[in-house]
Design a protein around this motif. Structure first.
Motif, mmCIF file in Angstrom:
data_model
loop_
_atom_site.group_PDB
_atom_site.id
_atom_site.type_symbol
_atom_site.label_atom_id
_atom_site.label_comp_id
_atom_site.label_asym_id
_atom_site.label_seq_id
_atom_site.Cartn_x
_atom_site.Cartn_y
_atom_site.Cartn_z
ATOM 1 N N SER A 1 33.704 37.839 42.526
ATOM 2 C CA SER A 1 34.515 39.444 41.292
ATOM 3 C C SER A 1 33.475 39.319 40.598
ATOM 4 O O SER A 1 32.983 40.409 39.879
ATOM 5 C CB SER A 1 35.299 37.545 40.118
ATOM 6 N N PHE B 1 41.432 38.157 40.454
ATOM 7 C CA PHE B 1 40.796 37.357 41.220
ATOM 8 C C PHE B 1 41.378 35.579 40.779
ATOM 9 O O PHE B 1 41.753 35.682 40.189
ATOM 10 C CB PHE B 1 39.476 38.033 41.240
ATOM 11 N N TYR C 1 38.032 41.341 51.326
ATOM 12 C CA TYR C 1 37.099 40.929 50.839
ATOM 13 C C TYR C 1 37.206 39.343 50.734
ATOM 14 O O TYR C 1 38.098 38.532 50.997
ATOM 15 C CB TYR C 1 37.699 41.602 48.905
ATOM 16 N N HIS C 2 36.522 39.166 50.640
ATOM 17 C CA HIS C 2 36.746 37.060 50.585
ATOM 18 C C HIS C 2 36.381 36.620 51.898
ATOM 19 O O HIS C 2 36.482 37.441 52.793
ATOM 20 C CB HIS C 2 37.460 36.880 49.094
ATOM 21 N N GLN D 1 44.018 46.376 48.982
ATOM 22 C CA GLN D 1 42.287 45.261 48.376
ATOM 23 C C GLN D 1 42.692 43.996 49.519
ATOM 24 O O GLN D 1 44.118 43.025 48.775
ATOM 25 C CB GLN D 1 41.913 44.207 47.293
ATOM 26 N N TYR E 1 36.239 32.557 44.400
ATOM 27 C CA TYR E 1 36.652 33.835 44.114
ATOM 28 C C TYR E 1 35.522 34.086 42.386
ATOM 29 O O TYR E 1 35.902 35.342 42.339
ATOM 30 C CB TYR E 1 38.427 34.037 43.302
ATOM 31 N N ASN F 1 42.753 39.676 49.891
ATOM 32 C CA ASN F 1 41.549 38.555 50.253
ATOM 33 C C ASN F 1 41.634 37.426 50.516
ATOM 34 O O ASN F 1 40.425 37.007 50.569
ATOM 35 C CB ASN F 1 42.045 38.403 48.395
#
Lengths: 130, 135
Positions: free
Chosen positions: B24, B135, A40-41, A6, B20, A8
């Motif tokens: 999340s 996260f 992600y993010h 993952q 985040y 981010n």
């Protein structure tokens, strides 16, 4: 070992995506398997084909595309995170009434279920970011 | 997918300074469909996500805190809050939202989802997990 990854953070601002890249390369060179790489993010910015970094710097996006091609990797950009940040493939662009798409070759856009599945199906899920 | 694993979502950041926390929570809600053994941990500034009485009007952002109250309906019933993180911020359990779930094994009795645990207890719980989403 089978790894899920993952990522981010976006490219250049943060080293997370570089570190992930080097880890993945080393893992593959040592005979490990990469189940999936999930962006992600702000990590979704790794998947835009419109970046144009200076010639003397690494091209992070192209590097992902080349690695995916060489090792048949599954590069997944989260759809919800991508919509917020303006990363779109042709279908997404059309659905959202945008005049262009910008997804880089080798990436695909899909849902968060792909991240959960990567956690469940891999021996280890590694998260790169703060 | 027949595998059942122990998944823990770790929340370390305050709710509105960065995205985040919200993104999340989106993972947790989607993850509920996978019918795994799920728990959440709130540590450091992450505990502010559970604070009562959040009001985001003046910052022009969506107040997503009511979503945490729905976690019980998504069968997310184990929510661990680190005691040391609460104390370091001058907070107590009473300052947090009252999150509950209905226990189907006990005639749908309403039970508290939040458990305050020490840092070392939380470390043991993390050790028992198969997957940590961080996260």
């Amino acid at each position: 070992m089978k790894f899920g990854i993952q990522i981010n953070e976006g490219p250049y601002t943060h080293e997370a995506s570089d570190t992930a890249y080097h880890f993945i390369k080393a893992a593959l060179d040592n005979g490990h398997e990469i189940f999936r790489i999930f962006f992600y993010h702000d990590g979704v910015h790794n998947g835009t084909r419109l970046t144009a970094p200076p010639q003397d710097d690494r091209n992070i996006v192209n590097r992902w595309t080349e690695l995916a091609e060489k090792h048949d990797l599954d590069l997944v950009v989260c759809v919800a995170a991508a919509q917020r940040r303006g990363i779109a493939d042709a279908d997404e662009a059309k659905r959202n009434g945008k005049d262009t798409d910008n997804i880089a070759p080798g990436f695909r856009i899909s849902g968060l279920g792909q991240l959960i599945e990567a956690g469940i199906q891999s021996d280890r899920l590694l998260v790169f970011g703060d | 997918m027949s595998v059942t694993k122990k998944l823990m979502y770790i929340n370390r950041r305050a709710p509105y300074g960065t995205i985040y926390a919200w993104e999340s929570l989106e993972v947790v809600l989607i993850g509920a469909a996978f019918e795994q053994d799920v728990s959440m941990a709130f540590i450091d500034d992450g505990i502010y996500q559970l604070l009562k009485g959040q009001d985001t009007n003046d910052i022009g952002m969506k107040n997503f805190s009511p979503t945490y109250s729905a976690l019980g309906d998504f069968e997310v019933t184990q929510i661990f809050v680190e005691k040391e993180s609460l104390e370091a911020r001058g907070l107590a359990l009473d300052d947090l939202m009252h999150l509950t779930y209905e226990d189907e094994d006990e005639d749908y009795a309403e039970k508290d989802s939040i458990k305050v645990v020490s840092s070392s207890e939380l470390a043991d719980i993390m050790e028992q997990q198969d997957v940590l989403y961080n996260f």
